[in-house]
Motif scaffolding. Structure first.
Motif, PDB file in Angstrom:
ATOM      1  N   ASN A  59      -5.203   0.268 -16.291  1.00  0.00           N
ATOM      2  CA  ASN A  59      -3.977  -0.235 -16.936  1.00  0.00           C
ATOM      3  C   ASN A  59      -4.135  -0.302 -18.448  1.00  0.00           C
ATOM      4  OD1 ASN A  59      -1.831  -0.854 -14.997  1.00  0.00           O
ATOM      5  ND2 ASN A  59      -3.358  -2.155 -14.036  1.00  0.00           N
ATOM      6  N   ARG A  60      -5.288  -0.794 -18.891  1.00  0.00           N
ATOM      7  CA  ARG A  60      -5.498  -0.916 -20.346  1.00  0.00           C
ATOM      8  C   ARG A  60      -5.594   0.455 -21.011  1.00  0.00           C
ATOM      9  NH1 ARG A  60      -5.352  -5.816 -21.931  1.00  0.00           N
ATOM     10  NH2 ARG A  60      -6.216  -7.561 -20.757  1.00  0.00           N
ATOM     11  N   LEU A  61      -5.943   1.476 -20.221  1.00  0.00           N
ATOM     12  CA  LEU A  61      -6.004   2.840 -20.764  1.00  0.00           C
ATOM     13  C   LEU A  61      -4.671   3.574 -20.599  1.00  0.00           C
ATOM     14  CD1 LEU A  61      -9.564   3.889 -19.480  1.00  0.00           C
ATOM     15  CD2 LEU A  61      -8.910   3.446 -21.847  1.00  0.00           C
ATOM     16  N   GLY A  62      -3.674   2.878 -20.044  1.00  0.00           N
ATOM     17  CA  GLY A  62      -2.333   3.468 -19.941  1.00  0.00           C
ATOM     18  C   GLY A  62      -2.150   4.387 -18.746  1.00  0.00           C
ATOM     19  N   GLY A  63      -3.070   4.363 -17.767  1.00  0.00           N
ATOM     20  CA  GLY A  63      -2.945   5.219 -16.586  1.00  0.00           C
ATOM     21  C   GLY A  63      -2.150   4.543 -15.476  1.00  0.00           C
ATOM     22  N   LYS A  64      -1.836   5.335 -14.432  1.00  0.00           N
ATOM     23  CA  LYS A  64      -1.136   4.794 -13.251  1.00  0.00           C
ATOM     24  C   LYS A  64      -2.118   4.763 -12.070  1.00  0.00           C
ATOM     25  CE  LYS A  64       3.479   4.972 -14.478  1.00  0.00           C
ATOM     26  NZ  LYS A  64       3.328   4.852 -15.917  1.00  0.00           N
ATOM     27  N   ILE A  65      -1.885   3.824 -11.141  1.00  0.00           N
ATOM     28  CA  ILE A  65      -2.830   3.622 -10.033  1.00  0.00           C
ATOM     29  C   ILE A  65      -2.129   3.847  -8.697  1.00  0.00           C
ATOM     30  CG2 ILE A  65      -4.314   1.918  -8.874  1.00  0.00           C
ATOM     31  CD1 ILE A  65      -4.305   0.455 -11.715  1.00  0.00           C
ATOM     32  N   ILE A  66      -2.810   4.618  -7.805  1.00  0.00           N
ATOM     33  CA  ILE A  66      -2.401   4.681  -6.390  1.00  0.00           C
ATOM     34  C   ILE A  66      -3.625   4.296  -5.570  1.00  0.00           C
ATOM     35  CG2 ILE A  66      -0.656   6.481  -6.747  1.00  0.00           C
ATOM     36  CD1 ILE A  66      -2.728   8.485  -5.554  1.00  0.00           C
ATOM     37  N   GLY A  67      -3.437   4.042  -4.272  1.00  0.00           N
ATOM     38  CA  GLY A  67      -4.618   3.784  -3.436  1.00  0.00           C
ATOM     39  C   GLY A  67      -4.423   2.652  -2.474  1.00  0.00           C
ATOM     40  N   PHE A  68      -5.565   2.200  -1.917  1.00  0.00           N
ATOM     41  CA  PHE A  68      -5.511   1.076  -0.976  1.00  0.00           C
ATOM     42  C   PHE A  68      -6.735   0.187  -1.179  1.00  0.00           C
ATOM     43  CE2 PHE A  68      -6.953   4.924   1.375  1.00  0.00           C
ATOM     44  CZ  PHE A  68      -8.258   4.565   1.680  1.00  0.00           C
ATOM     45  N   SER A  69      -6.501  -1.109  -0.872  1.00  0.00           N
ATOM     46  CA  SER A  69      -7.606  -2.063  -0.960  1.00  0.00           C
ATOM     47  C   SER A  69      -8.116  -2.401   0.435  1.00  0.00           C
ATOM     48  CB  SER A  69      -7.152  -3.338  -1.659  1.00  0.00           C
ATOM     49  OG  SER A  69      -6.054  -3.888  -0.964  1.00  0.00           O
ATOM     50  N   ASP A  70      -7.457  -1.830   1.441  1.00  0.00           N
ATOM     51  CA  ASP A  70      -7.810  -2.131   2.823  1.00  0.00           C
ATOM     52  C   ASP A  70      -7.476  -0.881   3.637  1.00  0.00           C
ATOM     53  OD1 ASP A  70      -8.030  -2.996   5.388  1.00  0.00           O
ATOM     54  OD2 ASP A  70      -6.644  -4.694   5.193  1.00  0.00           O
ATOM     55  N   SER A  71      -8.509  -0.198   4.124  1.00  0.00           N
ATOM     56  CA  SER A  71      -8.257   1.092   4.781  1.00  0.00           C
ATOM     57  C   SER A  71      -7.469   0.929   6.081  1.00  0.00           C
ATOM     58  CB  SER A  71      -9.567   1.833   5.033  1.00  0.00           C
ATOM     59  OG  SER A  71     -10.370   1.095   5.912  1.00  0.00           O
ATOM     60  N   SER A  72      -7.334  -0.309   6.583  1.00  0.00           N
ATOM     61  CA  SER A  72      -6.556  -0.486   7.821  1.00  0.00           C
ATOM     62  C   SER A  72      -5.061  -0.227   7.582  1.00  0.00           C
ATOM     63  CB  SER A  72      -6.769  -1.888   8.411  1.00  0.00           C
ATOM     64  OG  SER A  72      -6.207  -2.849   7.559  1.00  0.00           O
ATOM     65  N   SER A  73      -4.665  -0.170   6.299  1.00  0.00           N
ATOM     66  CA  SER A  73      -3.260   0.164   6.012  1.00  0.00           C
ATOM     67  C   SER A  73      -3.102   1.669   5.740  1.00  0.00           C
ATOM     68  CB  SER A  73      -2.770  -0.638   4.808  1.00  0.00           C
ATOM     69  OG  SER A  73      -3.469  -0.223   3.649  1.00  0.00           O
ATOM     70  N   SER A  74      -4.169   2.438   5.951  1.00  0.00           N
ATOM     71  CA  SER A  74      -4.093   3.886   5.697  1.00  0.00           C
ATOM     72  C   SER A  74      -4.208   4.646   7.023  1.00  0.00           C
ATOM     73  CB  SER A  74      -5.254   4.310   4.788  1.00  0.00           C
ATOM     74  OG  SER A  74      -6.441   4.393   5.543  1.00  0.00           O
ATOM     75  N   SER A  75      -4.122   5.962   6.951  1.00  0.00           N
ATOM     76  CA  SER A  75      -4.191   6.773   8.176  1.00  0.00           C
ATOM     77  C   SER A  75      -5.606   6.905   8.736  1.00  0.00           C
ATOM     78  CB  SER A  75      -3.581   8.158   7.924  1.00  0.00           C
ATOM     79  OG  SER A  75      -2.189   8.043   7.840  1.00  0.00           O
ATOM     80  N   VAL A  76      -6.556   6.225   8.116  1.00  0.00           N
ATOM     81  CA  VAL A  76      -7.905   6.131   8.701  1.00  0.00           C
ATOM     82  C   VAL A  76      -7.802   5.541  10.100  1.00  0.00           C
ATOM     83  CG1 VAL A  76     -10.139   4.936   8.486  1.00  0.00           C
ATOM     84  CG2 VAL A  76      -9.030   5.909   6.464  1.00  0.00           C
ATOM     85  N   THR A  77      -6.875   4.587  10.276  1.00  0.00           N
ATOM     86  CA  THR A  77      -6.718   3.933  11.595  1.00  0.00           C
ATOM     87  C   THR A  77      -6.213   4.916  12.653  1.00  0.00           C
ATOM     88  OG1 THR A  77      -4.511   3.265  10.933  1.00  0.00           O
ATOM     89  CG2 THR A  77      -6.255   1.613  10.692  1.00  0.00           C
ATOM     90  N   LYS A  78      -5.616   6.050  12.195  1.00  0.00           N
ATOM     91  CA  LYS A  78      -5.157   7.066  13.162  1.00  0.00           C
ATOM     92  C   LYS A  78      -6.235   8.108  13.412  1.00  0.00           C
ATOM     93  CE  LYS A  78      -0.632   6.682  11.021  1.00  0.00           C
ATOM     94  NZ  LYS A  78       0.196   7.381  10.029  1.00  0.00           N
ATOM     95  N   GLY A  79      -7.387   7.922  12.757  1.00  0.00           N
ATOM     96  CA  GLY A  79      -8.501   8.839  12.991  1.00  0.00           C
ATOM     97  C   GLY A  79      -8.689   9.875  11.896  1.00  0.00           C
ATOM     98  N   GLU A  80      -7.988   9.736  10.763  1.00  0.00           N
ATOM     99  CA  GLU A  80      -8.147  10.734   9.695  1.00  0.00           C
ATOM    100  C   GLU A  80      -9.563  10.650   9.111  1.00  0.00           C
ATOM    101  OE1 GLU A  80      -5.524  10.679   6.104  1.00  0.00           O
ATOM    102  OE2 GLU A  80      -5.371  12.804   6.574  1.00  0.00           O
ATOM    103  N   THR A  81     -10.157  11.800   8.883  1.00  0.00           N
ATOM    104  CA  THR A  81     -11.535  11.831   8.384  1.00  0.00           C
ATOM    105  C   THR A  81     -11.573  11.587   6.875  1.00  0.00           C
ATOM    106  OG1 THR A  81     -11.405  14.184   7.930  1.00  0.00           O
ATOM    107  CG2 THR A  81     -12.246  13.538  10.122  1.00  0.00           C
ATOM    108  N   LEU A  82     -12.776  11.225   6.393  1.00  0.00           N
ATOM    109  CA  LEU A  82     -12.964  11.052   4.954  1.00  0.00           C
ATOM    110  C   LEU A  82     -12.685  12.378   4.242  1.00  0.00           C
ATOM    111  CD1 LEU A  82     -13.849   9.208   2.625  1.00  0.00           C
ATOM    112  CD2 LEU A  82     -16.200   9.931   3.056  1.00  0.00           C
ATOM    113  N   HIS A  83     -13.137  13.462   4.850  1.00  0.00           N
ATOM    114  CA  HIS A  83     -12.906  14.806   4.279  1.00  0.00           C
ATOM    115  C   HIS A  83     -11.436  15.028   3.996  1.00  0.00           C
ATOM    116  CE1 HIS A  83     -11.860  19.071   4.621  1.00  0.00           C
ATOM    117  NE2 HIS A  83     -13.033  19.311   4.052  1.00  0.00           N
TER     118      HIS A  83
END
Ligand code: CP
Length: 303
Positions: free
Chosen positions: A61-85
């Motif tokens: 934020n201090r460098l003026g960039g934008k952020i996407i992502g997750f702080s908890d992988s249970s809210s991502s498609s990892v829970t559906k079995g998506e691989t790290l790759h």
């Protein structure tokens, strides 16, 4: 420009450590600089974090960039079995930089091999936490005025504590470090790190207790016993309170000595230490913002 990743502290050399220290000082003096304007950074945290994630996000934020992502992988498609790759391959199409914490040792290196954009390791299991090491070094140079001739006591969980592994390797690039490892046998510094020091002719000593010997310390680096890395909860219970630093133990320490801790702490530093001027761990965490601004700017060639 060839992409640069920061996966292990050894991905940078001594010259780069010093460059990061210099850049961090500049960001501490002037935190808001729009160097990341128009860029997107993905923060993918597969393990809990307070300081690392929030200080990275503050830095972005201090460098003026934008952020996407997750702080908890249970809210991502990892829970559906998506691989790290697949996750990394796809996120590297969305973002200009990936910051990742993952419980598996080696996962960050793997991600860097899959990703088209730079990857920063925000901690991979018990392996490495290089950005913590750079902020630890910035904290040492700020408080001691040097990175050479540092007598450091590393206390607690030296087996699973990734921060001490990375810090040991970085400080070994400087002149005359002395390492004092204070741990019970179950949590001793792994042999591979002791062999590494021996191969470089660097002095280290192992102790079971430290109250009678800390008068020589420039830095006491306390660590939390890493409950999440134990397979057997009974083994954790046996060692969880093995060392507790208390204010009265600091009477005979050097006036310039500082206590560092990557945090979070549990019981290993008693609250009565917090107001002692030798306690530096909260400022150390603040230093994380400036250091991570420096790391991002350096890796992405923004400065
Ligand atoms: N020092 C550190 O890594 O803290 P967090 O786990 O809160 O990110």
């Amino acid at each position: 420009m060839q992409k640069r990743d920061l996966i292990s502290i050894t991905d940078f050399d001594k010259e780069e450590y010093l460059r990061i220290m210099e850049l961090a000082k500049g960001f501490e003096e002037k935190p808001n600089q729009d160097l990341l304007k128009g860029k997107v950074v993905a923060t993918l945290f597969y393990e809990p974090s307070t300081r690392t994630r929030l200080s990275f996000e503050t830095a972005i934020n201090r460098l003026g960039g934008k952020i996407i992502g997750f702080s908890d992988s249970s809210s991502s498609s990892v829970t559906k079995g998506e691989t790290l790759h697949d996750t990394i391959r796809m996120v590297s199409n969305y973002a200009d930089l990936i910051v990742m914490r993952h419980p598996l040792e080696g996962s960050a290196r793997y991600a860097s091999e899959v990703s088209k954009v730079p990857v920063i390791n925000a901690g991979d299991g018990a392996n490495q936490h290089p950005t913590q090491t750079l902020l630890d070094m910035y904290s040492i140079i700020k408080t001691q005025g040097r990175l050479d001739d540092i007598n450091i006591f590393m206390v607690g969980d030296l087996k699973y504590g990734r921060t001490v592994h990375s810090l040991l390797m970085a400080l070994s690039e400087f002149d005359n470090p002395i390492f004092n490892f204070v741990a019970p046998p179950e949590l001793a510094m792994p042999d591979e790190y002791k062999r590494f020091l021996t191969s470089k002719g660097i002095r280290f000593f192992e102790h079971r207790e430290f109250t009678s010997i800390i008068s020589e310390a420039d830095i006491i680096y306390m660590t939390r016993v890493q409950k999440e890395r134990f397979n057997d909860p009974i083994e954790y219970e046996k060692v969880k309170n093995v060392y507790i630093l208390r204010n009265k133990m600091l009477n005979n320490t050097k006036p310039t000595m500082k206590i560092l801790h990557p945090l979070p702490r549990v019981n290993e530093i008693n609250a009565d230490v917090d107001e002692n001027p030798k306690a530096y761990y909260f400022t150390q965490a603040e230093n994380g913002v400036y250091t991570r601004q420096a790391i991002i700017s350096h890796l992405m060639g923004l400065i």
